[in-house]
Design a protein around this motif. Structure first.
Motif, PDB file in Angstrom:
ATOM      1  N   TYR A   1       0.835  -1.208   0.000  1.00  0.00           N
ATOM      2  CA  TYR A   1       0.000   0.000   0.000  1.00  0.00           C
ATOM      3  C   TYR A   1       0.872   1.260   0.000  1.00  0.00           C
ATOM      4  CZ  TYR A   1      -4.386  -2.526   0.898  1.00  0.00           C
ATOM      5  OH  TYR A   1      -5.486  -3.336   0.785  1.00  0.00           O
ATOM      6  N   THR A   2       1.963   1.190   0.718  1.00  0.00           N
ATOM      7  CA  THR A   2       2.859   2.347   0.771  1.00  0.00           C
ATOM      8  C   THR A   2       3.461   2.621  -0.601  1.00  0.00           C
ATOM      9  OG1 THR A   2       3.419   1.820   3.065  1.00  0.00           O
ATOM     10  CG2 THR A   2       4.864   3.342   1.923  1.00  0.00           C
ATOM     11  N   LEU A   3       3.890   1.581  -1.284  1.00  0.00           N
ATOM     12  CA  LEU A   3       4.427   1.749  -2.632  1.00  0.00           C
ATOM     13  C   LEU A   3       3.388   2.344  -3.574  1.00  0.00           C
ATOM     14  CD1 LEU A   3       6.488  -1.542  -3.148  1.00  0.00           C
ATOM     15  CD2 LEU A   3       7.360   0.763  -2.699  1.00  0.00           C
ATOM     16  N   ALA A   4       2.121   2.048  -3.287  1.00  0.00           N
ATOM     17  CA  ALA A   4       1.022   2.571  -4.111  1.00  0.00           C
ATOM     18  C   ALA A   4       0.584   3.960  -3.644  1.00  0.00           C
ATOM     19  CB  ALA A   4      -0.164   1.611  -4.068  1.00  0.00           C
ATOM     20  N   GLU A   5       1.345   4.565  -2.721  1.00  0.00           N
ATOM     21  CA  GLU A   5       1.094   5.927  -2.229  1.00  0.00           C
ATOM     22  C   GLU A   5      -0.133   6.027  -1.329  1.00  0.00           C
ATOM     23  OE1 GLU A   5       3.264   8.268  -2.790  1.00  0.00           O
ATOM     24  OE2 GLU A   5       4.458   7.297  -4.346  1.00  0.00           O
ATOM     25  N   ASP A   6      -0.661   4.905  -0.851  1.00  0.00           N
ATOM     26  CA  ASP A   6      -1.817   4.931   0.061  1.00  0.00           C
ATOM     27  C   ASP A   6      -1.307   4.701   1.487  1.00  0.00           C
ATOM     28  OD1 ASP A   6      -4.203   4.795   1.389  1.00  0.00           O
ATOM     29  OD2 ASP A   6      -5.167   3.440  -0.050  1.00  0.00           O
ATOM     30  N   THR A   7      -0.789   5.748   2.104  1.00  0.00           N
ATOM     31  CA  THR A   7      -0.143   5.602   3.412  1.00  0.00           C
ATOM     32  C   THR A   7      -1.139   5.322   4.531  1.00  0.00           C
ATOM     33  OG1 THR A   7      -0.194   8.018   3.642  1.00  0.00           O
ATOM     34  CG2 THR A   7       1.828   7.032   2.785  1.00  0.00           C
TER      35      THR A   7
ATOM     36  N   SER B   1       8.006   6.916   5.773  1.00  0.00           N
ATOM     37  CA  SER B   1       8.453   8.301   5.999  1.00  0.00           C
ATOM     38  C   SER B   1       8.798   9.002   4.699  1.00  0.00           C
ATOM     39  CB  SER B   1       9.677   8.317   6.936  1.00  0.00           C
ATOM     40  OG  SER B   1      10.815   7.725   6.318  1.00  0.00           O
ATOM     41  N   ARG B   2       9.307   8.270   3.733  1.00  0.00           N
ATOM     42  CA  ARG B   2       9.627   8.882   2.443  1.00  0.00           C
ATOM     43  C   ARG B   2       8.365   9.383   1.768  1.00  0.00           C
ATOM     44  NH1 ARG B   2      13.989   4.280   0.332  1.00  0.00           N
ATOM     45  NH2 ARG B   2      15.621   4.781   1.869  1.00  0.00           N
ATOM     46  N   ARG B   3       7.250   8.664   1.926  1.00  0.00           N
ATOM     47  CA  ARG B   3       5.988   9.114   1.346  1.00  0.00           C
ATOM     48  C   ARG B   3       5.425  10.295   2.113  1.00  0.00           C
ATOM     49  NH1 ARG B   3       7.953   5.673  -1.233  1.00  0.00           N
ATOM     50  NH2 ARG B   3       7.018   4.361  -2.817  1.00  0.00           N
ATOM     51  N   LEU B   4       5.494  10.247   3.425  1.00  0.00           N
ATOM     52  CA  LEU B   4       4.952  11.331   4.241  1.00  0.00           C
ATOM     53  C   LEU B   4       5.733  12.627   4.024  1.00  0.00           C
ATOM     54  CD1 LEU B   4       4.300   9.404   7.573  1.00  0.00           C
ATOM     55  CD2 LEU B   4       2.602  10.153   5.884  1.00  0.00           C
ATOM     56  N   ALA B   5       7.034  12.514   3.890  1.00  0.00           N
ATOM     57  CA  ALA B   5       7.858  13.694   3.642  1.00  0.00           C
ATOM     58  C   ALA B   5       7.506  14.301   2.276  1.00  0.00           C
ATOM     59  CB  ALA B   5       9.325  13.340   3.706  1.00  0.00           C
TER      60      ALA B   5
END
Length: 484
Positions: free
Chosen positions: A412-418, A477-481
């Protein structure tokens, strides 16, 4: 109101700072029970961190009063906070009280900077004579040699950041100490000198905001930031010069002006160190809204310009009524040395705090084993391995979670759905909202704590419970940043 607000923080206790850090190191497995370990600077840190800050605050308050800026300081509260994301921060209150919070990590991180500088300057300070010490430092300054290899410092800083990100506690790599001369007497500990001055500047900066009745956040007001920096430097210089005069009182032929000039230059060096330590800590630890101060290079350049500008030379010569070649050389050499120092230390700061994906692991071979006391080979090997893992691209991080209960959340994280990723990790909805609240600060180790706590429901334990949430937090964290 500041006193009430201070009670909301978990404060460092009254134990010595050395004992405090030793417990942190033992808790994360960096030390075995029989390992001898003590922080350098016994004269400074034989007491608790809070007592060190109290003493520095008292010295600075006296200096602020001398400068005509001490009226508001009686209602200022200073505390040392345990495992807080903030590096050093001032908060004003409506009743005209103020609270200064200093992180337990910041003093340890400053230790690393100051010990690095101490190591590089060891040939200069290899003396028991205070006068010779001043003369040798002046010669090094004139030659522009007040710098060293930034890779050495970067490795020591990186060790601190890895442990703080993974465990949330302050740690320090010790430097080799007790260098002795032929008769067995200890040399002057120059790191002690720089560290105490650095603490004075960092604390003085926050106190200056209160003295100047500032209310805007440092990071949002470059002008107020520069005002606080300059007032902190002036106050620190008064204290530094007083200390030097006391030490040199029995040394013949030492002019008072020399000591004042030396105190000013030491103060500027320490200010640069303090600025970089704040930036290093916040860049390495924060996922979002972590900068409480302006960038260190910008602050340092502004402070050096205010202190060592051509305008100062011209003002001095107007007052003197003639051209002063020696003063010009002094100002120009100090300016060049500080600019060179800033570049060198800033390079180490940037390298150590960079946790973006990188195809090349951090160079742990750069760790200067002749310079530092390695806490334990197994522990250091684990730190290096974890650092290498967390420097991998996103796909590699997700692959590291492939055979764990955290794998679905990684996809899900890779798909940008944090948000869905955190739900898959069984993180409570209230916590997910907190993590995604862009108006609040978010530290990396707080994110690790949230994921680790939820992961216990999966039955994770031991090494998996320690490591996999760190991997997941790195990916998240890379997505949230990026979302900020």
């Amino acid at each position: 109101m500041a006193q009430a607000a201070a009670r909301n923080y978990l404060q460092v206790g009254k134990e010595s700072y050395s004992s405090y850090l030793r417990k942190n190191m033992s808790d994360i497995g960096a030390l075995s029970g029989d390992q001898k370990w003590r922080l350098p600077f016994p004269e400074l840190f034989g007491e608790s961190l809070s007592q060190v800050l109290d003493a520095a605050a008292a010295d600075l308050a006296s200096a602020f009063t001398t400068l005509g800026r001490g009226d508001r300081l009686s209602r200022l509260v200073v505390i040392a906070a345990k495992s807080q994301w903030v590096s050093a921060q001032y908060a004003p209150y409506d009743d005209e009280s103020g609270l200064v919070v200093v992180s337990d990590s910041l003093a340890g991180l400053c230790t690393s900077y100051c010990q690095h500088l101490s190591w590089e300057l060891a040939p200069i300070f290899d003396t028991t004579s205070f006068l010779k010490l001043l003369l040798r430092l002046a010669a090094a300054l004139f030659k522009g040699t007040l710098v060293g290899d930034p890779a050495r410092l970067a490795s020591v800083l990186r060790y601190h950041h890895i442990n703080r990100r993974a465990h949330g506690v302050a740690t320090v790599l010790l430097t080799q100490q007790d260098r002795r001369n032929g008769d067995g007497n200890e040399h002057h500990n120059e790191g002690d000198l720089f560290l105490l001055m650095t603490i004075r500047f960092l604390l003085g900066h926050e106190m200056a905001h209160h003295a100047l009745a500032h209310h805007a956040e440092c990071s949002q007001s470059p002008e107020q930031e520069s005002q606080a920096d300059f007032l902190a430097l002036r106050a620190g210089n008064l204290v530094n010069a007083g200390v030097m005069k006391k030490h040199a009182s029995d040394v013949p032929f030492v002019r008072e002006q020399w000591l004042e000039d030396a105190g000013e230059f030491y103060g500027l060096v320490s200010a640069v160190i303090g600025m970089l330590a704040v930036q290093s800590l916040e860049e390495a630890l924060m996922v979002r809204r972590g900068r409480t101060h302006r960038p260190a290079r910008e602050r340092a350049a502004r402070l050096i310009e205010l202190s060592l500008s051509d305008a100062r030379i011209h003002e001095h010569e107007r007052a003197l009524g003639r051209r002063d070649a020696s003063f010009r050389r002094r100002i120009e050499s100090e300016r060049n040395a500080l600019q060179s120092l800033t570049r060198s230390l800033a390079a180490a700061t940037d390298k150590a705090a960079d946790f973006r994906a990188s195809p090349a692991n951090f160079d742990w071979a750069g760790l200067p084993t002749a310079q530092v006391v390695v806490p334990g080979e197994d522990h250091l090997r684990e730190v290096a391995r974890l650092d290498g893992l967390l420097s991998q691209p996103d796909a590699s991080l997700a692959a590291a979670l492939a055979h764990s209960p955290l794998h679905d959340g990684a996809l899900y994280t890779l798909a940008e759905d944090t948000r869905q990723a955190m739900r898959a990790w069984k993180v409570p909805d209230a916590t997910i909202r907190t993590v995604h609240d862009e108006t609040t600060a978010l530290a990396f180790y707080t994110l690790v704590h949230f994921i680790r706590t939820a992961s216990k429901a999966y039955g994770l334990s031991g090494k998996d419970l320690h490591e996999l949430p760190i991997v997941a937090a790195t990916l998240l964290s890379r997505r949230l940043a990026h979302e900020e």
